[in-house]
Write a protein that holds these residues in place. Structure first.
Motif, PDB file in Angstrom:
ATOM      1  N   PHE A 197      12.483   8.823  11.052  1.00 58.62           N
ATOM      2  CA  PHE A 197      12.380   7.827   9.988  1.00 58.62           C
ATOM      3  C   PHE A 197      12.306   6.424  10.589  1.00 58.62           C
ATOM      4  O   PHE A 197      12.625   6.217  11.765  1.00 58.62           O
ATOM      5  N   VAL A 198      11.870   5.501   9.731  1.00 54.93           N
ATOM      6  CA  VAL A 198      11.742   4.110  10.164  1.00 54.93           C
ATOM      7  C   VAL A 198      12.674   3.255   9.312  1.00 54.93           C
ATOM      8  O   VAL A 198      12.687   3.388   8.085  1.00 54.93           O
ATOM      9  N   LEU A 199      13.486   2.432  10.014  1.00 55.91           N
ATOM     10  CA  LEU A 199      14.445   1.581   9.303  1.00 55.91           C
ATOM     11  C   LEU A 199      14.094   0.108   9.506  1.00 55.91           C
ATOM     12  O   LEU A 199      13.619  -0.274  10.579  1.00 55.91           O
ATOM     13  N   LYS A 200      14.401  -0.650   8.492  1.00 56.06           N
ATOM     14  CA  LYS A 200      14.186  -2.100   8.578  1.00 56.06           C
ATOM     15  C   LYS A 200      15.519  -2.770   8.278  1.00 56.06           C
ATOM     16  O   LYS A 200      16.259  -2.333   7.388  1.00 56.06           O
ATOM     17  N   LYS A 201      15.838  -3.790   9.024  1.00 59.62           N
ATOM     18  CA  LYS A 201      17.101  -4.495   8.792  1.00 59.62           C
ATOM     19  C   LYS A 201      16.817  -5.655   7.837  1.00 59.62           C
ATOM     20  O   LYS A 201      15.929  -6.488   8.107  1.00 59.62           O
ATOM     21  N   ASP A 202      17.534  -5.671   6.692  1.00 61.18           N
ATOM     22  CA  ASP A 202      17.245  -6.740   5.723  1.00 61.18           C
ATOM     23  C   ASP A 202      17.977  -8.037   6.087  1.00 61.18           C
ATOM     24  O   ASP A 202      18.678  -8.106   7.103  1.00 61.18           O
ATOM     25  N   ASP A 203      17.822  -9.041   5.230  1.00 58.49           N
ATOM     26  CA  ASP A 203      18.405 -10.351   5.526  1.00 58.49           C
ATOM     27  C   ASP A 203      19.928 -10.291   5.665  1.00 58.49           C
ATOM     28  O   ASP A 203      20.527 -11.091   6.383  1.00 58.49           O
ATOM     29  N   LYS A 204      20.522  -9.319   4.974  1.00 61.13           N
ATOM     30  CA  LYS A 204      21.985  -9.229   4.997  1.00 61.13           C
ATOM     31  C   LYS A 204      22.496  -8.267   6.077  1.00 61.13           C
ATOM     32  O   LYS A 204      23.679  -7.929   6.120  1.00 61.13           O
ATOM     33  N   ASN A 264       0.815  -1.212   0.000  1.00 60.63           N
ATOM     34  CA  ASN A 264       0.000   0.000   0.000  1.00 60.63           C
ATOM     35  C   ASN A 264       0.855   1.271   0.000  1.00 60.63           C
ATOM     36  O   ASN A 264       1.138   1.865   1.028  1.00 60.63           O
ATOM     37  N   PRO A 265       1.317   1.701  -1.160  1.00 62.94           N
ATOM     38  CA  PRO A 265       2.152   2.905  -1.243  1.00 62.94           C
ATOM     39  C   PRO A 265       1.428   4.155  -0.730  1.00 62.94           C
ATOM     40  O   PRO A 265       2.066   5.077  -0.226  1.00 62.94           O
ATOM     41  N   GLN A 266       0.058   4.167  -0.861  1.00 61.60           N
ATOM     42  CA  GLN A 266      -0.680   5.340  -0.370  1.00 61.60           C
ATOM     43  C   GLN A 266      -0.525   5.469   1.153  1.00 61.60           C
ATOM     44  O   GLN A 266      -0.342   6.559   1.687  1.00 61.60           O
ATOM     45  N   LEU A 267      -0.626   4.329   1.791  1.00 65.30           N
ATOM     46  CA  LEU A 267      -0.459   4.342   3.256  1.00 65.30           C
ATOM     47  C   LEU A 267       0.951   4.810   3.610  1.00 65.30           C
ATOM     48  O   LEU A 267       1.149   5.582   4.552  1.00 65.30           O
ATOM     49  N   GLN A 268       1.888   4.345   2.775  1.00 66.43           N
ATOM     50  CA  GLN A 268       3.284   4.754   2.979  1.00 66.43           C
ATOM     51  C   GLN A 268       3.393   6.285   2.939  1.00 66.43           C
ATOM     52  O   GLN A 268       3.994   6.905   3.812  1.00 66.43           O
ATOM     53  N   THR A 269       2.750   6.880   1.947  1.00 65.61           N
ATOM     54  CA  THR A 269       2.772   8.340   1.795  1.00 65.61           C
ATOM     55  C   THR A 269       2.094   9.008   2.994  1.00 65.61           C
ATOM     56  O   THR A 269       2.602   9.997   3.538  1.00 65.61           O
ATOM     57  N   ARG A 270       0.941   8.453   3.394  1.00 68.90           N
ATOM     58  CA  ARG A 270       0.211   9.064   4.510  1.00 68.90           C
ATOM     59  C   ARG A 270       1.023   8.998   5.816  1.00 68.90           C
ATOM     60  O   ARG A 270       1.070   9.956   6.576  1.00 68.90           O
ATOM     61  N   LEU A 271       1.666   7.831   5.983  1.00 68.36           N
ATOM     62  CA  LEU A 271       2.465   7.712   7.223  1.00 68.36           C
ATOM     63  C   LEU A 271       3.700   8.619   7.182  1.00 68.36           C
ATOM     64  O   LEU A 271       4.093   9.209   8.187  1.00 68.36           O
ATOM     65  N   LYS A 321      10.814  16.189   4.115  1.00 69.12           N
ATOM     66  CA  LYS A 321      10.034  16.697   2.983  1.00 69.12           C
ATOM     67  C   LYS A 321      10.405  15.943   1.709  1.00 69.12           C
ATOM     68  O   LYS A 321       9.562  15.558   0.918  1.00 69.12           O
ATOM     69  N   ASP A 322      11.697  15.788   1.552  1.00 73.40           N
ATOM     70  CA  ASP A 322      12.198  15.022   0.412  1.00 73.40           C
ATOM     71  C   ASP A 322      12.527  13.621   0.936  1.00 73.40           C
ATOM     72  O   ASP A 322      13.675  13.299   1.230  1.00 73.40           O
ATOM     73  N   ALA A 323      11.477  12.834   1.079  1.00 69.79           N
ATOM     74  CA  ALA A 323      11.620  11.537   1.759  1.00 69.79           C
ATOM     75  C   ALA A 323      12.565  10.609   1.006  1.00 69.79           C
ATOM     76  O   ALA A 323      12.645  10.643  -0.228  1.00 69.79           O
ATOM     77  N   GLU A 324      13.293   9.841   1.791  1.00 65.40           N
ATOM     78  CA  GLU A 324      14.208   8.877   1.182  1.00 65.40           C
ATOM     79  C   GLU A 324      13.399   7.790   0.464  1.00 65.40           C
ATOM     80  O   GLU A 324      12.290   7.448   0.878  1.00 65.40           O
ATOM     81  N   GLU A 325      14.017   7.308  -0.556  1.00 62.22           N
ATOM     82  CA  GLU A 325      13.389   6.273  -1.376  1.00 62.22           C
ATOM     83  C   GLU A 325      13.087   5.029  -0.525  1.00 62.22           C
ATOM     84  O   GLU A 325      13.900   4.650   0.325  1.00 62.22           O
ATOM     85  N   TYR A 326      11.940   4.460  -0.712  1.00 59.77           N
ATOM     86  CA  TYR A 326      11.539   3.258   0.025  1.00 59.77           C
ATOM     87  C   TYR A 326      12.565   2.142  -0.217  1.00 59.77           C
ATOM     88  O   TYR A 326      12.952   1.889  -1.348  1.00 59.77           O
ATOM     89  N   HIS A 327      13.026   1.553   0.841  1.00 56.10           N
ATOM     90  CA  HIS A 327      14.001   0.476   0.803  1.00 56.10           C
ATOM     91  C   HIS A 327      15.408   0.911   0.420  1.00 56.10           C
ATOM     92  O   HIS A 327      16.262   0.065   0.162  1.00 56.10           O
ATOM     93  N   SER A 328      15.629   2.215   0.335  1.00 56.99           N
ATOM     94  CA  SER A 328      17.004   2.642   0.025  1.00 56.99           C
ATOM     95  C   SER A 328      17.883   2.384   1.251  1.00 56.99           C
ATOM     96  O   SER A 328      17.422   2.323   2.387  1.00 56.99           O
ATOM     97  N   LEU A 329      19.190   2.285   0.976  1.00 54.71           N
ATOM     98  CA  LEU A 329      20.139   1.835   1.987  1.00 54.71           C
ATOM     99  C   LEU A 329      20.518   2.964   2.957  1.00 54.71           C
ATOM    100  O   LEU A 329      20.627   4.120   2.580  1.00 54.71           O
ATOM    101  N   PHE A 330      20.717   2.563   4.210  1.00 59.27           N
ATOM    102  CA  PHE A 330      21.161   3.556   5.212  1.00 59.27           C
ATOM    103  C   PHE A 330      22.197   2.912   6.131  1.00 59.27           C
ATOM    104  O   PHE A 330      22.000   1.811   6.633  1.00 59.27           O
ATOM    105  N   MET A 331      23.305   3.628   6.291  1.00 61.67           N
ATOM    106  CA  MET A 331      24.349   3.132   7.180  1.00 61.67           C
ATOM    107  C   MET A 331      24.293   3.971   8.466  1.00 61.67           C
ATOM    108  O   MET A 331      24.727   5.127   8.486  1.00 61.67           O
ATOM    109  N   PRO A 332      23.761   3.414   9.506  1.00 60.16           N
ATOM    110  CA  PRO A 332      23.567   4.245  10.731  1.00 60.16           C
ATOM    111  C   PRO A 332      24.855   4.679  11.418  1.00 60.16           C
ATOM    112  O   PRO A 332      24.873   5.582  12.199  1.00 60.16           O
TER     113      PRO A 332
END
Lengths: 625, 151
Positions: free
Chosen positions: A92-99, A69-76, A110-121
């Motif tokens: 922001f909300v981060l998810k840890k992938d399998d790797k 649901n990309p709309q929900l993504q936008t709303r959130l 305002k200029d939200a990061e791309e969904y699933h783009s990589l982040f090095m904390p």
């Protein structure tokens, strides 16, 4: 306030101020920290609610729902964006992938990061939060741009961390909170600076004080202590802890006269150096006069006799050279061990002075040690002790009878003043101890008043007796004393004719007319005038010519001579007797201490006799009864 | 010293890029690591980067892409331009290496081996394992945690 208490008060005040400044700083810093903690707590509550909302909207399947649901993504994302204020930089909300790589699920920018783009904390704490499922606050360092704190909140579903919600606090907000109390901190800092300056100033003043003190208590010529040191020393130490020695260079003026004052100073410097070298470091040397030194030696260093003799010998054998000429000094010393009850160095000095005078009068260049027994009564010469005795009227008069020599009948009594010992009322203190101390002071007048009261009350109580009373000629020349005597005579004018004034004279009379006038005033009340100690000192024949007196009291030393040199003494006494007869004076022989003297006095025809053989000084009732 | 500096910067993400000198040192470390050369010829068009790199000991700026060891890509336009050039003049040793200053540039082309950029206030250093392999680049252990398998 005494100096030691004042110093303690100042130190207490400084400690109090330092404590207050530290307390203010700590409490201000604590209040700033509290404020920060409250802000973090508030943010934690917000984050908690946001996470609850997200979980509600995504039915606890955050990634799965957002994928679908990309709309929900936008709303959130918009909901998160609404949350951003000046105090919060990023959310922001981060998810840890399998790797194990972190990827964006949501971003409140305002200029939200791309969904699933990589982040090095760049922080292992993210992994820790993921593992533990417990929130953490990360304090960001300067190297991380514009961030103060990061709140890393785990989104947990069924005890498993699904994602992390990260809330970054703006660095500016952290600075704002830190500076919240800055006006107060500024005041505290100023106060600390002021306090520091005050302490520095205080230390400087203390330094100045100690320099000035040193200049005051140190003798400039000899580097020994000056007399001002004594009071300071005995403010913190007991006089009784020391042996005291008084040392004086005899006839030093001759050295100055012969070799000059410059050499004289050199001698004094060397003299004090030798003395300091001969003493232990715990001993003190005080220059009390030009060539007079007071030496204080701790009692634990040995016996006074040994120490005094050693010092005397050292000082005596010291040679001084003037152009190869050997010079020895004549030294007089007096020494004593201070009694345990001694409280005043002045009394000690007085006793030592007297002993030193005795040593000098016996030929100088000697040492005199004051024995312990004579020191037992040292307190009796303490002005405070005498003052207290007079205030409490611990005073009485003893009466020594004066006999008619031939008939051995008492014709008169001489009143003799005594102080009563404070602790032992049976012990009476002779004038020897206190008279010289109080002479010329208001205490002397006070004592005289008390004596007059005693004498007149005795005369009133016993109408058949006559009394005589010792009065110093100086007293009669003192207006206050004369006024007191006049008042007493006026008050008791009916009995004043039974009183004889025995005049003591310590120095030569300069104005005979004035003295004669005083005698006239006394005699106007019927009182008689006796010249005491005739034949010694200043009580000379000249008085017989110029003064109108009634009685001659022959000096006791002349009477004593009747035993030593009876022939010559008899001649002298005979001539006095004849002279007195011609002038019409009555004659009294004092110091009649045994029967032999009494018989000789009787044989000489001296009308009246007084002495221990005939009667000791006692309370009047012992004689009357 | 070099090792300590790299560890310090990379392990904790504390890239001292806030001032030019630190940024420069950091780029020097990356470029020497990926080229295994003592000094690196760099081609960059962005004047700000040129200004920074000018002061480097181990970075030599070049005006010709084909002479460079590393091309720093600061925009997508630059990427396209470089890719065109590479196509026209392919080189046997696959040089120059492409290094980006943006995540999207890294993602857009498989020719780009790594990137360094800032995200959410944090320094981001990335190398793509397959691309490093394609270029035969072996990075030392300090860089291993920044090597990823996929973007």
């Amino acid at each position: 306030m005494r100096e030691q208490y004042f110093n303690k008060f100042i130190i207490f005040l400084i400690i109090l101020l330092i404590g207050f400044a530290v307390f203010l700083q700590i409490s201000t810093e604590h209040s700033t920290e509290k404020l920060k903690n409250e802000e973090v707590l508030k943010a934690e509550q917000y984050v908690h609610h946001i996470v609850k909302l997200m979980q509600l909207r995504t039915h606890n399947k955050l990634e799965e729902t957002l994928n679908k649901n990309p709309q929900l993504q936008t709303r959130l994302n918009e909901a998160l964006q609404a949350f951003l204020t000046k105090q919060y930089q990023y959310i922001f909300v981060l998810k840890k992938d399998d790797k194990g790589q972190y990827r964006f699920l949501l971003d409140g920018a305002k200029d939200a990061e791309e969904y699933h783009s990589l982040f090095m904390p760049q922080s292992t704490l993210f992994d820790e939060v993921y593992e533990s499922g417990k929130m953490q606050i990360i304090q960001q360092e300067d190297e991380v741009k514009n961030l103060w704190l990061s709140l890393v909140y785990p989104i947990v579903v069924n005890h498993k961390t699904e994602a992390l919600l990260v809330l970054d606090f703006a660095k500016t907000y952290g600075e704002k909170l830190s500076h919240f109390n800055s006006p107060l901190m500024f005041v505290i800092r100023m106060m600390q600076v002021f306090l520091l300056l005050s302490i520095v100033l205080l230390l400087f003043l203390a330094y100045r004080y100690f320099k000035a003190r040193e200049a005051l208590i140190k003798d400039k010529l000899t580097s020994t202590y000056s007399k001002y040191y004594l009071s300071e020393l005995f403010n913190r130490d007991e006089v009784s802890n020391y042996y005291v020695i008084l040392i004086d260079i005899d006839e030093f003026k001759n050295i100055n006269k012969k070799y000059g004052e410059v050499f004289g100073d050199k001698v004094i410097i060397l003299f004090s150096k030798v003395m300091l070298k001969a003493l232990s470091s715990a001993s003190k040397v005080v220059r009390t006069g030009g060539t007079e030194f007071l030496v204080l030696i701790p009692k634990n260093e040995g016996k006074i006799e040994t120490l005094a003799h050693t010092l005397f010998a050292t000082m005596q054998k010291q040679k001084y050279y003037y152009n190869n000429e050997e010079i020895y000094l004549s030294i007089s010393m007096s020494a004593m061990s201070t009694p345990s009850n001694a409280t005043s160095i002045q009394n000690i000095q007085r006793v030592l002075d007297e002993k030193l005078l005795e040593v000098k009068s016996k030929g100088k260049n000697a040492l005199g040690i004051i024995d312990a027994k004579s020191l037992e009564d040292i307190d009796y010469s303490n002005i405070d002790y005498i003052k207290e005795a007079l205030e409490k009227e611990r005073l009485l008069c003893l009466y020594q009878p004066i006999y008619h020599t031939k008939s051995k009948e008492i014709v008169k009594y001489e009143a003799l003043v005594r102080l009563i010992d404070e602790k032992n009322p049976d012990k009476l203190i002779a004038p020897f101890y206190f008279m010289d101390v109080i002479k010329g002071t208001s205490q002397y007048i006070k004592m005289s008043k008390l004596v007059f009261n005693h004498v007149f009350s005795t005369l009133q109580k016993y109408p058949e007796i006559k009394l005589s009373l010792n009065v110093d000629l100086d007293d009669l020349e003192n207006e206050e004393m004369m006024e007191m005597i006049r008042i007493n005579l006026e008050k008791h004018k009916k009995i004043a004719n039974r009183l004889t004034f025995e005049i003591l004279e310590e120095h030569e009379i300069k104005d005979y007319n004035k003295v004669q006038e005083i005698f006239k005033q006394l005699k106007a009340y019927g009182s008689e005038i006796a010249l005491d100690d005739f034949g010694s000192g200043y009580a000379s024949y000249g008085y017989l010519i110029r003064l109108d007196i009634d009685i001659l009291k022959i000096d006791g030393t002349l009477i004593k001579e009747l035993e030593e040199n009876p022939l010559r003494a008899k001649e002298v006494l005979q001539s006095i007797k004849e002279l007195a007869d011609k002038f019409g004076y009555e004659v009294v022989a004092e110091f009649v201490s045994d029967e032999n003297i009494y018989e000789m006095v009787k044989h000489l025809g001296i009308t009246y006799s007084q002495g221990y053989y005939l009667g000791e000084p006692r309370p009047i009732n012992e004689y009357i009864s | 010293m070099k090792k300590i500096l790299v560890l310090f910067i990379l392990t904790y993400g504390q890239l001292v890029a806030l001032d030019k000198e630190s940024t420069l040192k950091f780029y020097q470390h990356i470029f020497t690591a990926i080229t295994s050369a003592h000094s690196v010829l760099v081609y960059v068009e962005d004047p700000e980067y040129r200004e920074v790199f000018m002061h480097a000991d181990k970075i030599l700026l070049t005006k010709r892409m084909k002479d460079s060891d590393v091309i720093v890509l600061t925009s997508k336009a630059m990427l396209e331009k470089v890719l065109d050039q590479k196509e026209l003049h392919p080189q046997k040793d696959k040089k120059p290496l492409l290094f980006a200053t943006d995540y999207h540039i890294l993602k857009d082309s498989k020719e780009v081996i790594g990137a360094f950029y800032w995200k959410k206030g944090r320094a981001q250093l990335l190398f793509v394992r397959s691309r490093l392999k394609a270029y035969g680049i072996v990075l030392s252990s300090e860089y291993q945690k920044f090597i990823i398998d996929e973007l």
